[in-house]
Design an enzyme around this catalytic site. Structure first.
Site, mmCIF file in Angstrom:
data_model
loop_
_atom_site.group_PDB
_atom_site.id
_atom_site.type_symbol
_atom_site.label_atom_id
_atom_site.label_comp_id
_atom_site.label_asym_id
_atom_site.label_seq_id
_atom_site.Cartn_x
_atom_site.Cartn_y
_atom_site.Cartn_z
ATOM 1 N N HIS A 188 0.796 -1.231 0.000
ATOM 2 C CA HIS A 188 0.000 0.000 0.000
ATOM 3 C C HIS A 188 0.831 1.286 0.000
ATOM 4 O O HIS A 188 0.780 2.096 0.908
ATOM 5 C CB HIS A 188 -1.115 0.024 1.052
ATOM 6 C CG HIS A 188 -0.835 -0.665 2.359
ATOM 7 N ND1 HIS A 188 0.100 -0.228 3.232
ATOM 8 C CD2 HIS A 188 -1.394 -1.751 2.937
ATOM 9 C CE1 HIS A 188 0.106 -0.996 4.289
ATOM 10 N NE2 HIS A 188 -0.774 -1.922 4.139
ATOM 11 N N HIS A 215 -2.875 -10.662 14.435
ATOM 12 C CA HIS A 215 -3.163 -9.430 13.694
ATOM 13 C C HIS A 215 -4.092 -9.784 12.538
ATOM 14 O O HIS A 215 -3.869 -10.776 11.843
ATOM 15 C CB HIS A 215 -1.828 -8.878 13.186
ATOM 16 C CG HIS A 215 -1.885 -7.614 12.397
ATOM 17 N ND1 HIS A 215 -2.921 -6.710 12.456
ATOM 18 C CD2 HIS A 215 -0.987 -7.082 11.519
ATOM 19 C CE1 HIS A 215 -2.656 -5.691 11.648
ATOM 20 N NE2 HIS A 215 -1.494 -5.893 11.060
ATOM 21 N N GLU A 264 -4.726 -8.035 9.763
ATOM 22 C CA GLU A 264 -4.428 -7.576 8.395
ATOM 23 C C GLU A 264 -4.212 -8.806 7.505
ATOM 24 O O GLU A 264 -3.664 -9.827 7.925
ATOM 25 C CB GLU A 264 -3.205 -6.642 8.371
ATOM 26 C CG GLU A 264 -3.104 -5.959 7.011
ATOM 27 C CD GLU A 264 -2.192 -4.727 6.971
ATOM 28 O OE1 GLU A 264 -1.408 -4.506 7.913
ATOM 29 O OE2 GLU A 264 -2.284 -3.993 5.960
ATOM 30 N N ASP A 297 -2.292 -9.834 5.195
ATOM 31 C CA ASP A 297 -1.027 -10.530 4.925
ATOM 32 C C ASP A 297 -0.768 -11.624 5.964
ATOM 33 O O ASP A 297 0.063 -12.500 5.742
ATOM 34 C CB ASP A 297 0.159 -9.559 4.812
ATOM 35 C CG ASP A 297 0.227 -8.523 5.914
ATOM 36 O OD1 ASP A 297 -0.791 -8.277 6.577
ATOM 37 O OD2 ASP A 297 1.317 -7.944 6.103
ATOM 38 N N HIS A 306 0.388 -3.229 14.447
ATOM 39 C CA HIS A 306 0.272 -2.155 13.498
ATOM 40 C C HIS A 306 -1.172 -1.650 13.352
ATOM 41 O O HIS A 306 -1.410 -0.574 12.793
ATOM 42 C CB HIS A 306 0.833 -2.722 12.171
ATOM 43 C CG HIS A 306 0.499 -2.046 10.918
ATOM 44 N ND1 HIS A 306 0.086 -2.685 9.797
ATOM 45 C CD2 HIS A 306 0.527 -0.734 10.607
ATOM 46 C CE1 HIS A 306 -0.113 -1.831 8.825
ATOM 47 N NE2 HIS A 306 0.144 -0.643 9.270
ATOM 48 N N ASP A 350 3.920 -7.717 13.453
ATOM 49 C CA ASP A 350 4.564 -6.707 12.607
ATOM 50 C C ASP A 350 5.755 -6.027 13.295
ATOM 51 O O ASP A 350 6.663 -5.530 12.618
ATOM 52 C CB ASP A 350 3.545 -5.618 12.216
ATOM 53 C CG ASP A 350 2.660 -6.036 11.050
ATOM 54 O OD1 ASP A 350 2.990 -6.997 10.347
ATOM 55 O OD2 ASP A 350 1.619 -5.379 10.846
ATOM 56 N N TYR A 371 11.347 -0.212 6.737
ATOM 57 C CA TYR A 371 10.079 -0.754 7.230
ATOM 58 C C TYR A 371 9.560 0.105 8.382
ATOM 59 O O TYR A 371 8.386 0.477 8.434
ATOM 60 C CB TYR A 371 10.328 -2.196 7.672
ATOM 61 C CG TYR A 371 9.167 -2.939 8.276
ATOM 62 C CD1 TYR A 371 8.354 -3.751 7.493
ATOM 63 C CD2 TYR A 371 8.901 -2.872 9.641
ATOM 64 C CE1 TYR A 371 7.310 -4.470 8.053
ATOM 65 C CE2 TYR A 371 7.864 -3.580 10.204
ATOM 66 C CZ TYR A 371 7.073 -4.386 9.411
ATOM 67 O OH TYR A 371 6.044 -5.093 9.968
ATOM 68 N N HIS A 374 7.293 -10.615 9.548
ATOM 69 C CA HIS A 374 7.956 -10.349 8.263
ATOM 70 C C HIS A 374 9.467 -10.392 8.475
ATOM 71 O O HIS A 374 9.968 -9.828 9.455
ATOM 72 C CB HIS A 374 7.622 -8.947 7.737
ATOM 73 C CG HIS A 374 6.173 -8.705 7.459
ATOM 74 N ND1 HIS A 374 5.509 -9.283 6.389
ATOM 75 C CD2 HIS A 374 5.251 -7.936 8.085
ATOM 76 C CE1 HIS A 374 4.257 -8.868 6.384
ATOM 77 N NE2 HIS A 374 4.066 -8.062 7.405
HETATM 78 FE FE1 FEO Z 1 -0.041 -5.000 9.458
HETATM 79 FE FE2 FEO Z 1 2.090 -7.304 8.213
HETATM 80 O O1 FEO Z 1 0.438 -6.488 8.501
#
Ligand code: FEO
Length: 404
Positions: free
Chosen positions: A31, A85, A87, A89, A151, A170, A198, A231
């Site tokens: 994004h 989380h 989100e 991903d 996040h 995250d 990041y 990640h």
């Molecule tokens: Fe906030 Fe890696 O998603």
């Protein structure tokens, strides 16, 4: 993706914990945040009496995750799934996990329960847990730590006491696809570059909350040998490396660095940017010049770490700033970098509104304008370039602390 689903392996972290995530070598945009090295979506398997999956992966990578799980345990043995989380991903593959593996329990923060319900029609109950709650897996215990806005509002971290391992989601992550799973296997300059990129592009607006979280985890007095984020690499040999950097990036003390961002039509605003940079350097501070024809908004965001001043230049096009300048200002406004000083500049032909529009955004960002915008009609003459050079000197005096 694109391979037989049984050809992926898990990576052992401890005798009880395995990485079973996915590597996304192709990802270049998250994004609006541009990255060069892809990313990973880290899911983890805890081989306790109650086999537990910590997070999932982006939806298209479900098969890859499943094959990694199958390399160490029959996937149908997964009893619990923790969604730190919501989100996509990390939760995108959750509906398929539920549908195909039918775990006894799916666990999320109380806010996460609502967010997951808003994302997916899971067709089953998700158990909400409070900050500080624990869950027995039989021969191991998970504890949950709320991490609002790190996040998203519903984010939480999960701690496995027996292995002194923190699943940090995250936090402490980076977008870095690699065949290596552990930070100690990756060159430090890559960790520094991708880690700061990041942090600046994802977590910068929440710097104060990161400082609070570090303090909170410190006060919990829990021992952490390993940090397993959602990640990038796993911090096993020296988790303090990334924790210390987060503390520094979050505190963000400005230093003697002035970032000069501009776009140009016929090189006039570019000449002004160069003269400002010369003035900054001549007065003993660091100038970073970022022409937006070559620098992405993510590059500019990364340079905001430690920036003492932000100078933004644009010619005026159709009564406004150039689109690339508007783009970067919109992005920076959202990231809320704490840059103390700044100014606007730009050339124009007949109306010249752009610098004032830039000043308005800088003001909204809490940047103190050091002088009114430097503007010039058409091409800068010697006098205008002298003004730009002098602005650079003024900026340098402020960022080096030589002016009150
Ligand atoms: Fe906030 Fe890696 O998603």
């Amino acid at each position: 993706m694109g391979r037989m689903s049984d050809s992926f392996s898990a990576a052992r972290i401890t005798d009880r914990v395995y990485w079973v995530g996915a590597i996304d070598w192709e990802l270049r945009d998250f994004h609006g945040y541009s990255m060069q090295r892809g990313s990973t979506y880290n899911a983890y398997l805890v081989l306790a009496d109650k086999v537990t999956l910590i997070d999932t992966v982006k939806a298209p990578f479900f098969d890859q995750m499943l094959s990694r799980i199958a390399s160490v345990v029959d996937p149908s043995r997964i009893a619990y799934v923790v969604a730190n989380h919501a989100e996509m991903d990390h939760s995108g593959a959750l509906p398929r996990v539920i549908e195909s593996l039918k775990p006894e329990k799916v666990i999320a923060s109380n806010a996460g329960v609502k967010t997951l319900a808003g994302h997916f029609r899971l067709g089953r109950e998700v158990t909400g847990v409070k900050d500080g709650a624990s869950l027995s897996l039989g021969n191991a215990t998970l504890s949950f730590v709320a991490a609002p806005m790190l996040h998203w509002p519903e984010s939480m971290l999960t701690y496995l006491a027996e292995d002194r391992l923190l699943f940090s989601n995250d936090a402490f992550g980076m977008h870095l696809a690699s065949s290596q799973r552990f930070a100690e296997e990756i060159p430090e300059w890559i960790l520094d570059y991708e880690g700061s990129r990041y942090f600046a592009n994802i977590l910068l607006p929440y710097s104060a909350l990161i400082t609070k979280l570090l303090d909170k985890v410190g006060k919990l007095g829990i021992a952490i040998d390993t940090i397993a984020p959602s990640h990038g690499p796993i911090w096993r040999k020296d988790p303090s490396w990334i924790v210390n950097r987060y503390a520094r990036w979050a505190a963000g003390p400005p230093r003697d660095k002035a970032v000069i961002v501009y776009d140009t039509m016929w090189h006039s605003t570019e000449l002004m940017a160069r003269a400002i940079a010369d003035g900054v350097a001549a007065a003993g501070a660091t100038a970073v010049v970022m022409p937006l024809k070559g620098s992405h908004r993510s590059d500019v965001a990364q340079e905001m770490l430690g920036a003492g001043a932000l100078l933004v230049g644009s010619p005026t096009l159709n009564n406004g700033m150039l689109p690339a300048v508007a783009d970067v200002l919109t992005y920076l406004k959202g990231l809320k970098p704490r840059v103390p000083f700044g100014a606007a500049f730009g050339s124009y032909g007949w109306s010249g509104e752009a610098p004032a529009q830039i000043e308005e955004v800088l003001d909204t960002m809490g940047v103190q304008l050091l002088r009114e915008a430097v503007k010039v009609r058409y091409v800068p003459d010697e006098e205008t370039l002298s003004q730009c050079f002098a602005l650079g000197g003024l900026v340098a005096a402020r960022v080096t602390g030589q002016a009150g």
